[in-house]
Design an enzyme around this catalytic site. Sequence first.
Site, PDB file in Angstrom:
ATOM      1  N   ASP A  11       0.877  -1.178   0.000  1.00  0.00           N
ATOM      2  CA  ASP A  11       0.000   0.000   0.000  1.00  0.00           C
ATOM      3  C   ASP A  11       0.909   1.220   0.000  1.00  0.00           C
ATOM      4  O   ASP A  11       2.128   1.109   0.160  1.00  0.00           O
ATOM      5  CB  ASP A  11      -0.902  -0.023   1.238  1.00  0.00           C
ATOM      6  CG  ASP A  11      -1.906   1.137   1.260  1.00  0.00           C
ATOM      7  OD1 ASP A  11      -2.295   1.614   0.180  1.00  0.00           O
ATOM      8  OD2 ASP A  11      -2.281   1.576   2.363  1.00  0.00           O
ATOM      9  N   SER A  12       0.295   2.376  -0.128  1.00  0.00           N
ATOM     10  CA  SER A  12       1.078   3.614  -0.075  1.00  0.00           C
ATOM     11  C   SER A  12       1.394   4.030   1.352  1.00  0.00           C
ATOM     12  O   SER A  12       2.248   4.886   1.576  1.00  0.00           O
ATOM     13  CB  SER A  12       0.328   4.750  -0.778  1.00  0.00           C
ATOM     14  OG  SER A  12      -0.912   4.995  -0.137  1.00  0.00           O
ATOM     15  N   CYS A  74      -4.343  -1.628  -1.736  1.00  0.00           N
ATOM     16  CA  CYS A  74      -4.573  -0.204  -1.998  1.00  0.00           C
ATOM     17  C   CYS A  74      -5.610  -0.126  -3.098  1.00  0.00           C
ATOM     18  O   CYS A  74      -5.439  -0.721  -4.167  1.00  0.00           O
ATOM     19  CB  CYS A  74      -3.268   0.462  -2.445  1.00  0.00           C
ATOM     20  SG  CYS A  74      -3.464   2.148  -3.077  1.00  0.00           S
ATOM     21  N   GLU A 154      -3.816   8.636   8.055  1.00  0.00           N
ATOM     22  CA  GLU A 154      -2.374   8.379   7.994  1.00  0.00           C
ATOM     23  C   GLU A 154      -1.637   9.080   9.126  1.00  0.00           C
ATOM     24  O   GLU A 154      -0.629   8.581   9.637  1.00  0.00           O
ATOM     25  CB  GLU A 154      -1.818   8.847   6.647  1.00  0.00           C
ATOM     26  CG  GLU A 154      -0.396   8.431   6.367  1.00  0.00           C
ATOM     27  CD  GLU A 154      -0.233   6.961   6.007  1.00  0.00           C
ATOM     28  OE1 GLU A 154       0.909   6.462   6.066  1.00  0.00           O
ATOM     29  OE2 GLU A 154      -1.239   6.307   5.671  1.00  0.00           O
ATOM     30  N   CYS A 186     -11.274   2.367   0.582  1.00  0.00           N
ATOM     31  CA  CYS A 186      -9.855   2.677   0.786  1.00  0.00           C
ATOM     32  C   CYS A 186      -9.428   1.849   1.979  1.00  0.00           C
ATOM     33  O   CYS A 186     -10.167   1.769   2.978  1.00  0.00           O
ATOM     34  CB  CYS A 186      -9.655   4.170   1.057  1.00  0.00           C
ATOM     35  SG  CYS A 186      -7.969   4.620   1.547  1.00  0.00           S
ATOM     36  N   HIS A 188      -7.441   2.410   4.204  1.00  0.00           N
ATOM     37  CA  HIS A 188      -7.321   3.201   5.432  1.00  0.00           C
ATOM     38  C   HIS A 188      -8.649   3.237   6.197  1.00  0.00           C
ATOM     39  O   HIS A 188      -8.660   3.351   7.425  1.00  0.00           O
ATOM     40  CB  HIS A 188      -6.926   4.650   5.110  1.00  0.00           C
ATOM     41  CG  HIS A 188      -5.500   4.855   4.732  1.00  0.00           C
ATOM     42  ND1 HIS A 188      -4.978   4.435   3.536  1.00  0.00           N
ATOM     43  CD2 HIS A 188      -4.477   5.452   5.400  1.00  0.00           C
ATOM     44  CE1 HIS A 188      -3.699   4.775   3.472  1.00  0.00           C
ATOM     45  NE2 HIS A 188      -3.369   5.387   4.597  1.00  0.00           N
TER      46      HIS A 188
END
Length: 271
Positions: A11-12, A74, A154, A186, A188
């Site tokens: 993932d980022s 992601c 994040e 997402c 997240h």
Amino acid sequence: MTKNQPIGIFDSGIGGLTVAKAISDLLPNEQLIYFGDTAHFPFGDKSEEAVKSYAEGIATFLLQQNCKAIVVACNTASALAESYLSAFLPKDVLLIDVIQPVAAFLNSSTFRRVGVIATKGTIGANVYPQKINALNPDIDVLSLATPLLAPMIEEAFFNNSISQSVINQYLSQDVLKNIDALVLGCTHYPLIETEVQQYYQQSGQVVAIVNSAKVVALAVQNQLLQLSLLSTNKAVNHHFYVSDYTDSFEKSTKVFFGNQLKLEKQNIWEG
């Protein structure tokens, strides 16, 4: 491929940790190799060409770690680079994105009006409506870009009055009215699942929350089982890499995995 090779996940940033944790809980025998490309976070506002380039570089790194499967944890990379990676990877390496399993889950459900919240990149690619309606054209898919959420999460900025206000502002948009399910599009977003539920409880709406991390973990289990690639050994140490060290990533790793993991910086973009 052999059963006891590791599973690669990328993932980022920290979002993919929700997928890694779900896979670890469901498949405790599997060793995980995680790569968080924090140097390029977030993928959601990057061009398609950039996301493909990042995905190829990370996949190459995970192949060097001898991974039997790669999970694109992601949504943006799944939307923009899944087909590209499928052509790039060796045919014996299992590739699992985070969108197709959700589409399959919804197809087997009774939901007919489904909302999707995600980054600009994911929503702009229109991949959720395409994949869901390819399986079931009777499902009405309503999409909303929610660009503030991933950066907020994040930075570990959630479960407070300000984050709840931001979430409420998004979920109250007209496009999401009268839905019977909401996809957290997402990786997240499972970290704010409780706050999303609170919004619907307070507004008196009955909306099912689709946590993609759990759905993807089940897809990984099913596909490894079909290929007779489920590990038969107890997992050795996981390895969690980041391209750029961040305090928030370290803290989030501990939230999910306690102190059992050591975060390793590995900037594959240097040199």
